[in-house]
Design a protein around this motif. Sequence first.
Motif, short mmCIF file in Angstrom:
data_model
loop_
_atom_site.label_atom_id
_atom_site.label_comp_id
_atom_site.label_asym_id
_atom_site.label_seq_id
_atom_site.Cartn_x
_atom_site.Cartn_y
_atom_site.Cartn_z
N ALA A 1 13.56 -1.82 0.70
CA ALA A 1 12.59 -2.87 0.39
C ALA A 1 11.27 -2.55 1.08
N TYR A 2 10.21 -3.14 0.57
CA TYR A 2 8.91 -2.97 1.21
C TYR A 2 8.92 -3.66 2.58
N PHE A 3 8.36 -3.00 3.56
CA PHE A 3 8.07 -3.60 4.85
C PHE A 3 6.88 -2.88 5.45
N ALA A 4 6.20 -3.54 6.33
CA ALA A 4 5.09 -2.93 7.06
C ALA A 4 5.45 -2.97 8.54
N TYR A 5 5.49 -1.81 9.17
CA TYR A 5 5.89 -1.73 10.57
C TYR A 5 4.89 -2.41 11.49
N THR A 6 3.62 -2.37 11.12
CA THR A 6 2.56 -2.97 11.93
C THR A 6 1.99 -4.17 11.20
N SER A 7 1.85 -5.27 11.90
CA SER A 7 1.31 -6.49 11.28
C SER A 7 -0.19 -6.36 11.07
N PHE B 1 10.70 5.28 -2.09
CA PHE B 1 10.52 4.23 -1.08
C PHE B 1 9.42 3.27 -1.51
N SER B 2 9.64 1.98 -1.26
CA SER B 2 8.59 0.97 -1.46
C SER B 2 7.69 0.90 -0.24
N ALA B 3 8.27 1.06 0.93
CA ALA B 3 7.48 1.07 2.17
C ALA B 3 6.73 2.40 2.25
N MET B 4 5.64 2.39 2.93
CA MET B 4 4.78 3.56 3.03
C MET B 4 5.34 4.58 4.04
N PRO B 5 4.97 5.87 3.90
CA PRO B 5 5.46 6.89 4.82
C PRO B 5 5.23 6.55 6.30
N GLN B 6 4.07 5.97 6.64
CA GLN B 6 3.79 5.65 8.03
C GLN B 6 4.72 4.55 8.57
N ASP B 7 5.36 3.81 7.66
CA ASP B 7 6.33 2.79 8.07
C ASP B 7 7.75 3.38 8.12
N ILE B 8 8.08 4.20 7.13
CA ILE B 8 9.40 4.82 7.05
C ILE B 8 9.66 5.73 8.24
N VAL B 9 8.62 6.36 8.77
CA VAL B 9 8.79 7.24 9.92
C VAL B 9 9.42 6.48 11.09
#
Length: 167
Positions: free
Chosen positions: A11-17, A71-79
Amino acid sequence: MIGYFPSWSEAYFAYTSWNGTPMTDAQLLAASKLAQVSQTPYTDVCLAFAQPNFSWSGLAANTWSGTGLGFSAMPQDIVHAIAKVQSAGKKVILSVGGATYGNWTALAAEAGKAMGTSTSPTKTALAQILVDLKLDGLDVDYELDGADAANVAQYANATQAMREALD
């Protein structure tokens, strides 16, 4: 125990708010199915599936375009999800190929060639995503019909090129 993680299931998520605050470990585990693999008995997880005619714009570009990964989440989040899995002592491997990706020609043609975007762009892109995402290796998922001489040679050359990317 090895398992394949279907990249399209994340699912989409963003690691940084929006204000720059990173997720806590608990928040990452709640948001990311990939991060949740850290809580399973798997020892290795293969991220499925990268296309054999692979391209990668780098982590700074923050896009999966050219990779085949869903992936729906971006590479900088998946890392960060990958790091969570690895912090549990597990290996994260990029699986190249699969039943729906059959274009191995470019990668196979790069076997034995020097690394570089002009001499072996596919192999170089694979090497770069390994570095950028801090992946532990590559999985060859060559699924073409038939074992004629041409397919066997292409398989061998593609495998050699992937090995060279790891080196």
